[in-house]
Design an enzyme around this catalytic site. Structure first.
Site, PDB file in Angstrom:
ATOM      1  N   HIS A 168      -8.886  -2.348  -9.614  1.00 31.82           N
ATOM      2  CA  HIS A 168      -7.644  -1.827  -9.032  1.00 31.82           C
ATOM      3  C   HIS A 168      -7.560  -0.321  -9.224  1.00 31.82           C
ATOM      4  O   HIS A 168      -7.714   0.175 -10.342  1.00 31.82           O
ATOM      5  CB  HIS A 168      -6.416  -2.492  -9.677  1.00 31.82           C
ATOM      6  CG  HIS A 168      -5.133  -2.055  -9.034  1.00 31.82           C
ATOM      7  ND1 HIS A 168      -4.070  -1.538  -9.745  1.00 31.82           N
ATOM      8  CD2 HIS A 168      -4.752  -2.024  -7.733  1.00 31.82           C
ATOM      9  CE1 HIS A 168      -3.090  -1.232  -8.899  1.00 31.82           C
ATOM     10  NE2 HIS A 168      -3.477  -1.519  -7.678  1.00 31.82           N
ATOM     11  N   HIS A 169      -7.373   0.393  -8.122  1.00 31.22           N
ATOM     12  CA  HIS A 169      -7.175   1.842  -8.170  1.00 31.22           C
ATOM     13  C   HIS A 169      -5.831   2.189  -7.533  1.00 31.22           C
ATOM     14  O   HIS A 169      -5.741   2.326  -6.309  1.00 31.22           O
ATOM     15  CB  HIS A 169      -8.283   2.579  -7.392  1.00 31.22           C
ATOM     16  CG  HIS A 169      -9.632   2.509  -8.030  1.00 31.22           C
ATOM     17  ND1 HIS A 169     -10.783   2.865  -7.364  1.00 31.22           N
ATOM     18  CD2 HIS A 169     -10.015   2.140  -9.280  1.00 31.22           C
ATOM     19  CE1 HIS A 169     -11.826   2.713  -8.178  1.00 31.22           C
ATOM     20  NE2 HIS A 169     -11.389   2.258  -9.340  1.00 31.22           N
ATOM     21  N   GLU A 170      -4.789   2.301  -8.328  1.00 24.95           N
ATOM     22  CA  GLU A 170      -3.531   2.855  -7.815  1.00 24.95           C
ATOM     23  C   GLU A 170      -3.691   4.371  -7.823  1.00 24.95           C
ATOM     24  O   GLU A 170      -4.224   4.934  -8.783  1.00 24.95           O
ATOM     25  CB  GLU A 170      -2.357   2.411  -8.703  1.00 24.95           C
ATOM     26  CG  GLU A 170      -1.013   3.003  -8.317  1.00 24.95           C
ATOM     27  CD  GLU A 170      -0.608   2.696  -6.879  1.00 24.95           C
ATOM     28  OE1 GLU A 170      -0.410   1.529  -6.547  1.00 24.95           O
ATOM     29  OE2 GLU A 170      -0.505   3.657  -6.075  1.00 24.95           O
ATOM     30  N   HIS A 219      -3.609  -1.144  -0.221  1.00 24.70           N
ATOM     31  CA  HIS A 219      -2.141  -1.246  -0.160  1.00 24.70           C
ATOM     32  C   HIS A 219      -1.570   0.102   0.239  1.00 24.70           C
ATOM     33  O   HIS A 219      -2.201   1.136   0.047  1.00 24.70           O
ATOM     34  CB  HIS A 219      -1.584  -1.724  -1.491  1.00 24.70           C
ATOM     35  CG  HIS A 219      -1.583  -3.216  -1.574  1.00 24.70           C
ATOM     36  ND1 HIS A 219      -0.478  -3.951  -1.923  1.00 24.70           N
ATOM     37  CD2 HIS A 219      -2.555  -4.100  -1.281  1.00 24.70           C
ATOM     38  CE1 HIS A 219      -0.786  -5.234  -1.875  1.00 24.70           C
ATOM     39  NE2 HIS A 219      -2.046  -5.359  -1.491  1.00 24.70           N
ATOM     40  N   GLU A 220      -0.354   0.061   0.822  1.00 27.02           N
ATOM     41  CA  GLU A 220       0.246   1.254   1.441  1.00 27.02           C
ATOM     42  C   GLU A 220      -0.821   1.920   2.317  1.00 27.02           C
ATOM     43  O   GLU A 220      -1.123   3.115   2.181  1.00 27.02           O
ATOM     44  CB  GLU A 220       0.785   2.234   0.386  1.00 27.02           C
ATOM     45  CG  GLU A 220       1.914   1.687  -0.445  1.00 27.02           C
ATOM     46  CD  GLU A 220       1.450   0.728  -1.542  1.00 27.02           C
ATOM     47  OE1 GLU A 220       0.385   0.988  -2.131  1.00 27.02           O
ATOM     48  OE2 GLU A 220       2.115  -0.285  -1.788  1.00 27.02           O
ATOM     49  N   GLU A 244       5.839  -8.869  -2.902  1.00 28.21           N
ATOM     50  CA  GLU A 244       6.374  -8.055  -3.999  1.00 28.21           C
ATOM     51  C   GLU A 244       7.874  -7.793  -3.849  1.00 28.21           C
ATOM     52  O   GLU A 244       8.596  -7.730  -4.841  1.00 28.21           O
ATOM     53  CB  GLU A 244       5.608  -6.734  -4.111  1.00 28.21           C
ATOM     54  CG  GLU A 244       5.692  -5.861  -2.883  1.00 28.21           C
ATOM     55  CD  GLU A 244       4.984  -4.497  -3.054  1.00 28.21           C
ATOM     56  OE1 GLU A 244       4.705  -4.094  -4.180  1.00 28.21           O
ATOM     57  OE2 GLU A 244       4.733  -3.846  -2.024  1.00 28.21           O
ATOM     58  N   GLU A 247       6.580  -1.238   5.360  1.00 33.42           N
ATOM     59  CA  GLU A 247       7.163  -2.306   4.540  1.00 33.42           C
ATOM     60  C   GLU A 247       8.621  -2.513   4.941  1.00 33.42           C
ATOM     61  O   GLU A 247       9.549  -2.040   4.276  1.00 33.42           O
ATOM     62  CB  GLU A 247       6.998  -1.971   3.058  1.00 33.42           C
ATOM     63  CG  GLU A 247       5.530  -1.869   2.693  1.00 33.42           C
ATOM     64  CD  GLU A 247       5.239  -1.771   1.208  1.00 33.42           C
ATOM     65  OE1 GLU A 247       6.105  -2.140   0.399  1.00 33.42           O
ATOM     66  OE2 GLU A 247       4.126  -1.320   0.858  1.00 33.42           O
ATOM     67  N   GLU A 255      -2.355  -4.282   2.984  1.00 32.91           N
ATOM     68  CA  GLU A 255      -0.934  -4.616   2.970  1.00 32.91           C
ATOM     69  C   GLU A 255      -0.353  -4.085   4.294  1.00 32.91           C
ATOM     70  O   GLU A 255      -0.664  -4.615   5.346  1.00 32.91           O
ATOM     71  CB  GLU A 255      -0.292  -4.002   1.731  1.00 32.91           C
ATOM     72  CG  GLU A 255       1.076  -4.503   1.417  1.00 32.91           C
ATOM     73  CD  GLU A 255       1.721  -3.664   0.339  1.00 32.91           C
ATOM     74  OE1 GLU A 255       1.466  -2.446   0.277  1.00 32.91           O
ATOM     75  OE2 GLU A 255       2.516  -4.204  -0.449  1.00 32.91           O
TER      76      GLU A 255
END
Ligand code: NOJ
Ligand code: CA
Length: 684
Positions: free
Chosen positions: A388-390, A458-459, A483, A186, A477
């Site tokens: 969504h799974h953070e 993501h990440e 963001e 990022e 991502e």
């Protein structure tokens, strides 16, 4: 596969006897250190030479006769001092050719030609009696090469301490790069000479003095560490592969037989050609999923941006975004406006413990979120609820919870999932881009495939084309995305016109364009800073029309309209997002220069969609409508910057107009500073 004659003008015919074996390969029976086999691409423009010089394996690459890579070393250092960088002899060489066209399930293009010449150089380490192959594939648009250790007596389990693949450049090219990082991509891009790009992530893009464009990356990264490139201190303009280590310093834990990911170099006469190259996906294995009926591209929205700009929270409380009521409001809007999916973040328990071990619970809903009710309502309205799974980086914890959490998705009819790894990795000491996590990310994709779930990570680890093999690995991502505009200095106008020529050469990106309230004005009184000190600096650094252009340019099979629903309700420009079908059949780059501007056209069925965007410089781009069908008239619905629009002081002004056009006509796209344009061509 067809027999391919090695171009053997460089062979010393006295030393080598070339034989045809079973009609499939050409082998060199005798061996000598002066060997210099050469292979060319199908169009003859790309050439690779390999030699073993005093025991050291070396390769070089040429494009149209000019050097791209000067003589560069190949090899490894293994644990316990096993040095696989010298003492090699060339045993023999095999060669093949392939020319096939395969159908992608989805993608910027559905039909992909895979046409290459291949040469495998079989090497033997004389002292250790270890066999190592180097496999080269030459395409018209570049090369890929990888190492293979066949099954053998003297090599079982082994640990790679260093991969010494070198890329020696003949000149100090201009390049676009991000600083190497074992945990994050990022970042903003730097544009410098190679000599100043000391240690970089891949892909890295270069432009030579003659205007040839190059991209260095890797393909089919599987059970191996991610590669960064580091400039040598001792050899001029020479990058060396620098693998991301495990916590204990080992780079790769493996056993023979194995092969590495492909090291890739894409080569094009212009910047646009890099984007049109299919080299990365071509170097991956064909699809492994039998029933793919559940895998489809979709446009989606989210209970998402409100948290980033600070009008809502992920955690429960008075400003919680993921309430049943709010979600149903989003579902209603999505159903009425042809938005196929909706991601809801903060729906589950654990956000108040973000960062701790085992923080997140992916089965228990927040108290004010009725998951069953929301899922049933979404189904009734024909909207796909995206799970969504953070994980906060807790990959170890997630592996334990994954299967029951996926089972819950299956039970509720949920077929798409956004994952997240925002935080340091558990087990501590492992990196997002090391072998531990490469294994983890793949495990998630393969497990998700068993449950009929598409993944948006993501990440993540960078894309390397595994979407060909696992077409449920939709998007990710791995970019400094939208963001960052919500809680930092944000992404300057040049960033989004750099990405198509850099990060996106690796694969689709969940950048999440489509924010209409670019100045973040509409709900400014409700914003609470959570990730920065000064909200006054936060905004989106484009015009509104550029957000629509980026919706087309920044390719993602799950494409998000990122703004909060309140900014979309009754907004005339939302018609563009609502109208278009993002399941593309083919894509073309009409013009573009790295970090400057780009125009793309994409076809979905009978419709063509164009997206254009510029950096800080306003410009007029002339495009010829060669891509339209013969003998048809189209209505061009044009979403453009208004006459006095500019990204800094007047970003929100736009115009919507329509005109009749035909194939071969030209359009002048007038882009404001930091602006863009989007056009939908509908057959009359
Ligand atoms: C970072 C992700 O990039 C973003 O999309 C997400 O909203 C947050 N983590 C929370 O999961
Ligand atoms: Ca992120």
């Amino acid at each position: 596969m067809k027999q391919q004659q090695l171009k053997n003008n460089r062979f010393c015919r006295k030393c080598y006897k070339v034989v045809l074996g079973l009609g499939l390969f050409i082998g060199i029976l005798s061996c000598e250190t002066k060997s210099q086999p050469e292979i060319v691409s199908p169009d003859g423009k790309v050439t690779v030479d390999v030699k073993v010089d005093k025991g050291v394996p070396l390769y070089s690459v040429f494009y149209k006769g000019e050097p791209v890579i000067l003589s560069s070393q190949l090899g490894f250092k293994l644990k316990d001092g096993m040095d696989l960088t010298n003492h090699f002899v060339l045993e023999n060489i095999t060669a093949t050719e392939k020319d096939e066209t395969w159908q992608a399930l989805w993608g910027p293009d559905k039909q992909i030609r895979n046409h290459y010449n291949e040469m495998v150089v079989h090497l033997k380490h004389e002292n250790l009696n270890i066999f190592m192959d180097v496999q080269f594939r030459l395409y018209d648009d570049g090369i890929g090469f990888r190492y293979a250790f066949p099954k053998q007596k003297n090599l079982g389990d082994f640990e790679i301490m260093d991969e010494v693949t070198e890329f020696a450049l003949p000149a100090d090219h201009t390049c676009w790069w991000t600083m190497a990082d074992f945990d994050s991509y990022e970042k903003l891009y730097n544009k410098t000479p190679v000599s100043e790009a000391k240690w970089v992530n891949t892909p890295i893009t270069m432009k030579t003095q003659k205007g040839v464009h190059l991209s260095f990356h890797e393909a089919a990264l599987t059970d191996y560490a991610g590669m960064t490139l580091k400039l040598s201190d001792s050899k001029p303009l020479t990058y060396k592969s620098e693998l991301v280590p495990w916590a204990d310093g080992v780079k790769v834990k493996t056993s023979a037989p194995m092969h590495t990911p492909w090291r890739t170099i894409q080569i094009s006469d212009d910047a646009a050609g890099l984007i049109e190259s299919d080299l990365i996906v071509n170097l991956n294995e064909p699809n492994k999923i039998e029933d793919t009926s559940w895998i489809t591209p979709m446009k989606y929205m989210g209970i998402w941006w409100g948290m980033h700009i600070g009008t809502e929270t992920w955690t429960e409380g008075s400003r919680h975004g993921a309430t049943t009521e709010n979600t149903m409001r989003y579902i209603d809007f999505a159903a009425q406006n042809n938005v196929e999916g909706l991601v809801v973040e903060g729906w589950n328990a654990g956000w108040d413990k973000w960062g701790a071990k085992d923080a997140f619970d992916h089965q228990t809903a927040a108290k004010d979120y009725d998951l069953e009710k929301v899922a049933a309502y979404a189904k009734e309205k024909g909207v796909d609820l995206i799970m969504h799974h953070e994980t906060g980086g807790d990959a170890e914890g997630y592996e334990k919870l994954m299967e029951p959490a996926f089972e819950l998705c299956r039970k509720l009819g949920i077929r798409a999932l956004k994952t997240g790894y925002a935080g340091g990795i558990y087990p501590r000491g492992e990196h997002h881009h090391g072998q531990y996590m490469v294994r983890h990310y793949r495990k998630v994709v393969e497990t998700a495939a068993r449950y009929g779930i598409m993944v948006n990570a993501h990440e993540p680890i960078k894309p390397t084309g595994i979407r060909r093999t696992w077409p449920n690995m939709m998007t990710r991502e791995g970019v400094r995305g939208m963001e960052w505009n919500g809680w930092s200095d944000g992404n300057p106008p040049s960033h989004t016109v750099t990405l198509p020529f850099t990060r996106m050469l690796a694969g689709p990106v969940d950048y999440t364009p489509g924010t209409f309230d670019v100045l973040l004005e509409n709900f400014k009184d409700q914003r609470v800073a959570w990730n920065c000190d000064d909200l006054s600096k936060t905004r989106v650094h484009t015009t509104l029309a550029k957000q629509l252009g980026l919706f087309v340019i920044l390719y993602s099979p799950l494409q998000m309209g990122s703004d909060i629903v309140d900014n979309y309700i009754d907004h005339p420009a939302f018609k563009f997002i609502s109208d278009i079908n993002i399941n593309w059949d083919e894509s073309h780059v009409l013009n573009g220069e790295v970090g400057e501007y780009i125009t793309m056209a994409r076809r979905s069925g009978d419709e063509w969609i164009l997206g254009s965007a510029t950096n800080e410089t306003p410009r007029e781009l002339k495009v010829t409508l060669d891509f339209l069908d013969n003998n048809a008239s189209y209505t061009a619905q044009i979403y453009a910057d208004a006459d006095d629009t500019n990204w800094e002081t007047n970003p929100a002004d736009y115009s919507i107009s329509a005109k009749t056009v035909k194939k071969g006509e030209t359009l002048i796209l007038k882009l404001a500073a930091g602006g863009g344009q989007a056009i939908r061509f509908v057959k009359k």
